[in-house]
Design a protein around this motif. Structure first.
Motif, PDB file in Angstrom:
ATOM      1  N   GLY A 133       0.780  -1.226   0.000  1.00 12.11           N
ATOM      2  CA  GLY A 133       0.000   0.000   0.000  1.00 12.11           C
ATOM      3  C   GLY A 133       0.817   1.283   0.000  1.00 12.11           C
ATOM      4  N   LEU A 134       2.095   1.203   0.413  1.00 11.29           N
ATOM      5  CA  LEU A 134       2.955   2.386   0.347  1.00 11.29           C
ATOM      6  C   LEU A 134       2.966   2.939  -1.083  1.00 11.29           C
ATOM      7  CD1 LEU A 134       6.523   2.563   1.936  1.00 11.29           C
ATOM      8  CD2 LEU A 134       6.008   3.620  -0.245  1.00 11.29           C
ATOM      9  N   HIS A 188       4.934   3.816   7.492  1.00 17.25           N
ATOM     10  CA  HIS A 188       3.881   2.964   6.912  1.00 17.25           C
ATOM     11  C   HIS A 188       3.787   1.655   7.666  1.00 17.25           C
ATOM     12  CE1 HIS A 188       3.010   5.337   3.230  1.00 17.25           C
ATOM     13  NE2 HIS A 188       4.231   5.793   3.475  1.00 17.25           N
ATOM     14  N   ASN A 189       4.911   1.213   8.198  1.00 11.36           N
ATOM     15  CA  ASN A 189       4.901  -0.047   8.936  1.00 11.36           C
ATOM     16  C   ASN A 189       6.133  -0.093   9.829  1.00 11.36           C
ATOM     17  OD1 ASN A 189       4.711  -2.614   9.893  1.00 11.36           O
ATOM     18  ND2 ASN A 189       4.181  -3.511   7.900  1.00 11.36           N
ATOM     19  N   VAL A 191       0.033   6.453   9.292  1.00  8.71           N
ATOM     20  CA  VAL A 191      -1.037   6.431   8.300  1.00  8.71           C
ATOM     21  C   VAL A 191      -2.452   6.236   8.855  1.00  8.71           C
ATOM     22  CG1 VAL A 191       0.423   5.917   6.325  1.00  8.71           C
ATOM     23  CG2 VAL A 191      -0.323   4.036   7.805  1.00  8.71           C
ATOM     24  N   GLY A 211      -4.072   0.086   6.101  1.00  5.20           N
ATOM     25  CA  GLY A 211      -4.843  -0.874   5.320  1.00  5.20           C
ATOM     26  C   GLY A 211      -5.630  -0.120   4.264  1.00  5.20           C
ATOM     27  N   LEU A 212      -5.416  -0.492   3.023  1.00  8.30           N
ATOM     28  CA  LEU A 212      -6.169   0.131   1.937  1.00  8.30           C
ATOM     29  C   LEU A 212      -7.234  -0.818   1.404  1.00  8.30           C
ATOM     30  CD1 LEU A 212      -3.155   1.687   0.015  1.00  8.30           C
ATOM     31  CD2 LEU A 212      -4.719   2.821   1.596  1.00  8.30           C
TER      32      LEU A 212
HETATM   33  C1  GLC Z   1       1.933  -0.440   4.976  1.00  6.90           C
HETATM   34  C2  GLC Z   1       0.907  -0.958   5.965  1.00  6.90           C
HETATM   35  C3  GLC Z   1      -0.521  -0.749   5.523  1.00  6.90           C
HETATM   36  C4  GLC Z   1      -0.716   0.634   4.940  1.00  6.90           C
HETATM   37  C5  GLC Z   1       0.295   0.881   3.837  1.00  6.90           C
HETATM   38  C6  GLC Z   1       0.155   2.259   3.201  1.00  6.90           C
HETATM   39  O1  GLC Z   1       2.270  -1.365   4.023  1.00  6.90           O
HETATM   40  O2  GLC Z   1       1.108  -2.328   6.272  1.00  6.90           O
HETATM   41  O3  GLC Z   1      -1.403  -0.930   6.616  1.00  6.90           O
HETATM   42  O4  GLC Z   1      -2.019   0.771   4.421  1.00  6.90           O
HETATM   43  O5  GLC Z   1       1.585   0.789   4.354  1.00  6.90           O
HETATM   44  O6  GLC Z   1       0.366   3.295   4.110  1.00  6.90           O
END
Ligand code: GLC
Ligand code: ADP
Length: 493
Positions: free
Chosen positions: A21-22, A171-172, A221, A389-390
């Motif tokens: 999702g990044l 992001h994580n 996020v 989570g997207l």
């Molecule tokens: C990371 C997270 C996810 C988030 C994404 C975008 O991969 O695991 O939850 O949505 O980044 O920010």
């Protein structure tokens, strides 16, 4: 208000290279910032696998990057984020980026990731110098960009870039970029930074920690994740750093690219649909059942999964719950994912064991992900931790009700159903246990069969949610202005 110059530095960007999702975030937010009038640009490595097209052209001058013992060189390719005028620059360098993978090769994480991403950070800064374009803010994403704020605060402090503010987005937090000490010399950083309250963790360099200690402002996020990571349970060992910097940390919920993810216009689907005209969704379900060789039964609830197969995502809970779910409930399940090889094999086994009711594809396939979102009735996401989570937001937009664990961004985006009341956009459970997941799938299944009117209401509410980037983009603008004010002492007019 003055337009800001904002540079995104990132290891992934949709649609050129994506692991998770990044990439979606970095492919979408800059476009909304540009619509607000800001001068936004993006820098990313030109991995061997990056998708190039005829819009790519090389900059005339090679780019000298001051890393290692002697200057190293890159070729810069320029294009735009599709559907916008946002420039995207890709740095090509044979030693660091010719291989196709982003982080992990066939034998695990690349052992030179520290140097590859130090090269990205220093290269992005060198590109600004070469273009004579000094950003107000540089926005870095996760551990791969952690050294960049440190470079600006130390080696480059007395250059024109020394006034540039930095925003660092987590992001994580689970992935921190633990690196050998050699990166200090490679990135030409001062050894004085090797301290427990700066770069060092347990004798290694922690690139995430470098970003957290040195960025002007920090974001993550979702608001709930911003709270979780300040606790010992959710901080992955960095909670004390985050508590220390709590005054500079904000949680901004990710948006989704609602032009790209629009069931009424998504050209990859066999039929389009909207909240007011749902017939196309039934056609997508039929196609999805056909695609996975499932029994063609429109009235059986279909649960979908699209995910990395990593412990973070809790899909081992689903694997364990499967016998109870498949043997006792009249449901179908489709799963698209890859990652952990044991989980891959467990789901391959399930495909054979429940042939005709369970479809599994191991791999990464963007179009199939969309068909699953469109054709399923429910979307399962039992995450142990979920920064934002997207996929649950894509699911809701496509009229598919999320079944999620209450963690991170899932708390901020999914409202639990309450029987008999006109509330809820999905089904939420608290404990990361097999029993809780099984019972919640059972609850969703019973709602589908026994309460069709309420099920339809849930679907309508889910589809009516506004998850667009528009509001989150204005929060980022506020954050950038705050960062510039902190860095320079003056608020950008
Ligand atoms: C990371 C997270 C996810 C988030 C994404 C975008 O991969 O695991 O939850 O949505 O980044 O920010
Ligand atoms: P994370 O970044 O932690 O993986 P997100 O929900 O933020 O989780 O984003 C995941 C993104 O990756 C979504 O766009 C999703 O559709 C996509 N995705 C995940 N796994 C696959 C897969 N196997 N095939 C295609 N797309 C996938």
């Amino acid at each position: 208000m003055r337009a800001l110059k904002i540079l995104f530095v990132t290891p992934e960007v949709e649609p050129f290279v994506k692991i998770g999702g990044l990439a979606d975030m970095v492919g979408a937010l800059p476009k909304d910032l540009a619509k607000l009038g800001h001068d936004v640009r993006v820098v990313c490595p030109a991995y061997g696998s990056v998708k190039r097209d005829e819009t790519w052209h090389p900059l005339p001058e090679p780019l000298g990057v001051e890393v290692g013992a002697a200057v190293q060189w890159a070729r810069t390719w320029e294009t735009v984020l599709p559907g916008s005028t946002v420039p995207a620059y890709f740095l090509e360098n044979h030693d660091h980026f010719a291989r196709p993978e982003v982080y992990t090769g066939p034998w695990g994480a690349h052992e030179d990731n520290d140097m590859r991403f130090a090269f990205l950070c220093r290269g992005a800064l060198a590109l600004c110098e070469q273009l004579g374009w000094i950003p107000d803010v540089i926005h870095g994403h996760d551990w791969t960009t952690g050294l960049l704020p440190l470079m600006l605060n130390t080696t480059l402090r007395d250059t024109p870039l020394g006034r540039t503010a930095t925003v660092f987005t987590i992001h994580n937090l689970e992935h921190q970029g633990w690196s050998p000490m050699r990166v200090v010399d490679f990135a030409r950083l001062p050894w004085g930074e090797i301290r427990r309250d700066a770069l060092e963790s347990n004798g290694m360099v922690n690139l995430m920690k470098a970003g957290l200690c040195h960025a002007t402002k920090i974001s993550t996020v979702s608001p709930t994740y911003a709270n979780e990571i300040r606790t010992a349970d959710g901080g992955f060992g960095l909670d004390s750093v985050l508590r220390f910097r709590a005054g500079d940390l904000v949680g901004i919920l990710n948006g989704i690219d609602d032009e790209s993810w629009d069931p009424a216009r998504d050209r990859t689907l066999p039929a389009n649909f909207s909240a007011a005209a749902l017939a196309g969704k039934a056609a997508c379900k039929a196609k999805l059942q056909e695609r996975f060789g499932l029994e063609s039964k429109p009235g059986v609830p279909l649960f979908g999964v699209v995910s990395r197969l990593a412990s973070q995502k809790g899909l081992d809970l689903l694997a364990e719950a499967l016998p109870a779910v498949m043997d006792r409930m009249n449901v179908q399940l489709v799963l698209l994912g890859n990652g952990d090889s044991r989980l891959e094999n467990t789901f391959r086994w399930a495909r054979e064991a429940y042939r005709g009711r369970c479809g599994v594809q191991i791999g990464f396939d963007g179009n199939l992900a969309r068909l699953i979102q469109a054709g399923s009735d429910f979307f399962v996401m039992p995450s142990r931790s979920e920064p934002c989570g997207l996929t649950q937001m894509y699911a809701m937009r496509y009229g598919t009700l999320p079944v999620v664990r209450a963690t991170g961004g899932l708390v901020d985006t999914v409202q639990n159903f309450a029987e008999g009341q006109p509330v809820g956009t999905g089904f939420v459970f608290g404990d990361a246990t097999v029993d809780a997941l099984r019972d919640t799938i059972g609850w969703a299944c019973a709602t589908y069969y026994d309460r069709p009117v309420e099920f339809a209401g849930l679907r309508q509410r889910a589809m009516a949610q506004d998850f667009s980037w528009r509001s989150s983009a204005t929060h980022y603008v506020d954050l950038y202005r705050w960062a510039v004010q902190s860095r320079t002492g003056t608020l950008p007019e």
